[in-house]
Design a protein around this motif. Sequence first.
Motif, mmCIF file in Angstrom:
data_model
loop_
_atom_site.group_PDB
_atom_site.id
_atom_site.type_symbol
_atom_site.label_atom_id
_atom_site.label_comp_id
_atom_site.label_asym_id
_atom_site.label_seq_id
_atom_site.Cartn_x
_atom_site.Cartn_y
_atom_site.Cartn_z
ATOM 1 N N GLU A 17 36.366 44.994 42.172
ATOM 2 C CA GLU A 17 37.225 45.478 42.965
ATOM 3 C C GLU A 17 37.756 46.775 42.562
ATOM 4 N N HIS A 18 38.452 46.854 41.277
ATOM 5 C CA HIS A 18 39.117 47.774 40.664
ATOM 6 C C HIS A 18 38.136 48.769 40.096
ATOM 7 N N GLY A 19 36.928 48.479 39.988
ATOM 8 C CA GLY A 19 35.811 49.407 39.423
ATOM 9 C C GLY A 19 35.818 50.672 40.103
ATOM 10 N N ALA A 20 36.131 50.731 41.535
ATOM 11 C CA ALA A 20 35.873 51.757 42.391
ATOM 12 C C ALA A 20 36.786 52.912 41.854
ATOM 13 N N VAL A 22 37.833 53.013 38.618
ATOM 14 C CA VAL A 22 37.173 53.579 37.391
ATOM 15 C C VAL A 22 36.269 54.877 37.521
ATOM 16 N N ASP A 23 35.387 54.594 38.582
ATOM 17 C CA ASP A 23 34.238 55.464 38.819
ATOM 18 C C ASP A 23 34.864 56.532 39.579
ATOM 19 N N ASP A 24 35.988 56.585 40.268
ATOM 20 C CA ASP A 24 36.620 57.834 40.817
ATOM 21 C C ASP A 24 37.190 58.712 39.620
ATOM 22 N N LEU A 25 37.704 58.027 38.686
ATOM 23 C CA LEU A 25 38.311 58.806 37.604
ATOM 24 C C LEU A 25 37.223 59.361 36.751
ATOM 25 N N ILE A 26 36.240 58.534 36.429
ATOM 26 C CA ILE A 26 35.079 59.223 35.658
ATOM 27 C C ILE A 26 34.568 60.606 36.545
ATOM 28 N N ILE A 27 34.531 60.517 37.976
ATOM 29 C CA ILE A 27 33.814 61.518 38.730
ATOM 30 C C ILE A 27 34.907 62.613 38.702
ATOM 31 N N TYR A 28 36.251 62.457 38.987
ATOM 32 C CA TYR A 28 37.261 63.489 38.638
ATOM 33 C C TYR A 28 37.187 64.483 37.442
ATOM 34 N N ILE A 81 46.954 67.024 32.888
ATOM 35 C CA ILE A 81 48.141 66.226 32.967
ATOM 36 C C ILE A 81 48.020 65.327 34.568
ATOM 37 N N VAL A 82 47.515 65.923 35.505
ATOM 38 C CA VAL A 82 47.614 65.170 36.765
ATOM 39 C C VAL A 82 46.526 63.946 36.670
ATOM 40 N N LEU A 83 45.163 64.409 36.166
ATOM 41 C CA LEU A 83 44.411 63.294 35.965
ATOM 42 C C LEU A 83 45.125 62.018 34.922
ATOM 43 N N LEU A 84 45.632 62.386 34.009
ATOM 44 C CA LEU A 84 46.212 61.477 32.995
ATOM 45 C C LEU A 84 47.239 60.686 33.813
ATOM 46 N N VAL A 85 48.372 61.244 34.187
ATOM 47 C CA VAL A 85 49.504 60.731 34.942
ATOM 48 C C VAL A 85 49.335 60.249 36.359
ATOM 49 N N PRO A 90 48.388 55.263 36.158
ATOM 50 C CA PRO A 90 48.350 53.948 37.315
ATOM 51 C C PRO A 90 47.110 53.018 37.390
ATOM 52 N N LEU A 91 46.095 53.410 36.883
ATOM 53 C CA LEU A 91 44.696 52.755 37.098
ATOM 54 C C LEU A 91 44.885 51.674 35.893
ATOM 55 N N TRP A 92 45.471 51.925 34.733
ATOM 56 C CA TRP A 92 45.489 51.204 33.683
ATOM 57 C C TRP A 92 46.722 50.033 34.042
ATOM 58 N N ALA A 93 47.831 50.325 34.729
ATOM 59 C CA ALA A 93 48.804 49.513 34.947
ATOM 60 C C ALA A 93 48.360 48.162 35.971
ATOM 61 N N ASN A 94 47.335 48.875 36.989
ATOM 62 C CA ASN A 94 46.906 48.140 38.095
ATOM 63 C C ASN A 94 46.035 47.365 37.278
ATOM 64 N N ALA A 95 44.887 47.934 36.907
ATOM 65 C CA ALA A 95 43.453 47.112 36.642
ATOM 66 C C ALA A 95 43.746 46.324 35.317
ATOM 67 N N VAL A 96 44.557 46.731 34.342
ATOM 68 C CA VAL A 96 44.679 45.892 33.050
ATOM 69 C C VAL A 96 45.936 45.147 33.049
ATOM 70 N N ASP A 97 46.829 45.915 33.038
ATOM 71 C CA ASP A 97 47.952 45.099 32.876
ATOM 72 C C ASP A 97 48.581 44.148 33.928
ATOM 73 N N HIS A 98 48.344 44.499 35.135
ATOM 74 C CA HIS A 98 48.755 43.582 36.249
ATOM 75 C C HIS A 98 47.903 42.336 36.596
ATOM 76 N N PHE A 99 48.209 41.382 35.873
ATOM 77 C CA PHE A 99 47.225 40.006 36.065
ATOM 78 C C PHE A 99 47.460 39.268 37.432
ATOM 79 N N PRO A 100 46.365 38.597 37.883
ATOM 80 C CA PRO A 100 46.445 37.897 39.070
ATOM 81 C C PRO A 100 47.543 36.524 38.810
ATOM 82 N N LYS A 101 48.290 36.374 40.062
ATOM 83 C CA LYS A 101 49.305 35.385 39.996
ATOM 84 C C LYS A 101 48.499 34.006 40.044
ATOM 85 N N ALA A 102 49.256 32.908 39.949
ATOM 86 C CA ALA A 102 48.668 31.603 39.892
ATOM 87 C C ALA A 102 48.118 31.278 41.447
ATOM 88 N N ASP A 103 49.021 31.939 42.490
ATOM 89 C CA ASP A 103 48.907 31.543 43.928
ATOM 90 C C ASP A 103 47.492 32.388 44.427
#
Length: 260
Positions: A17-20, A22-28, A81-85, A90-103
Motif C-alpha cells: 500500500e505505502h509503496g506507491a 515511495v515510488d512517487d518520491l523516487i520519481i519526483y 526542501i519541498v521534497l524533503l519536508v 510525511p511519508l516516513w511518519a506514515n509508512a514507518v512510524d505509524h504502526f497498524p492498531k490492534a483493531d
Amino acid sequence: MRDLFAKILGLPVLASEHGAKVDDLIIYVHYLMAALFVGWILYFIYALIRFNRRANPKADYVGIRGHASNYIEAVVALVEIVLLVGFAVPLWANAVDHFPKADEHPTTINVIAQQFAWNVFYPGPDGKFSKRAAQFVTQDNPWGFDKSDPDGKDDLAPMSNVIHVPVNKPVIITLTSKDVIHSFKLIAMRVTQDAIPGMRIPLHFTPNKVGVYQINCAQLCGNGHAGMANGRLYVDTQEDYDAWLAKQPKQSAGGAASFE
Ligand SMILES: [Cu+2]
C-alpha cells in the motif's frame, strides 16, 4: 503517469500500500535530477560558446556580475526542501512510524536472521509469542524458547526462508539477528530494515497484490550472503492463507523447520 515513469525508470513490481508513495518520491527526485542534468548541459554549451578563446582574448578578472546563479541555486534548494519536508518526512511518519492498531488485526510474525537464512516464527491462534532467553538455548532448543511459557504452547514450528501473509491486511514483523548484522529487504513491499543482534526492531507493511516475492539480505553478511535471496514472501488470499496456516505443525509438538 506513475506507471509510465515506473517503467522508464525500471522500478520493480510493487505490491504494498505505502509503496506507491515511495515510488512517487523516487520519481519526483528523478524529475529534479533530470532538470539539473538538462540545466547543466545547457550551461555547459553556453559556457563553451560565450567564453571561447577567440571572442575573449583577454581574461576578465572581475568575474560574474549578475545574480542569476544565486536565483537558480535558491530555486533548486527550494525544490529540495519541498521534497524533503513535503514528501519524505510525511511519508516516513506514515509508512514507518505509524504502526497498524490492534483493531486492524495485523498479522504478527517474528523473523530472526542468521548466516544464511531467515527464520520465521508465527505466534499461533493466541497471537502471543513464546518467551525466549539465552539461558534456555540447548542443542534441541536452538532459539531458547521458554518451554514453560503458556503463550508458546500454540506457536508454530520455526520456518526457514518462507513467510506467508494474507493480502490486504497489515503485517508487523519484529526483526532481530542471531549472529551478525543482516538487512531484511522486501523489494516488492518497498521495505528495508537492518536486523541487528541484541535488538528487536518492528517494521510493518500492507501487501495488496497476491503473489510470490523475493526476500533479500541487503547487508553483506558473509560468504553465503547471496543465498539469503532464497527467502520467499507468499502473499495469499485469506482462504489460501488460512489453509496454509492450518497445515503448519506446532512448535510444542516438536515440529521441525518447515520450508514451504
Ligand atoms: Cu544476511
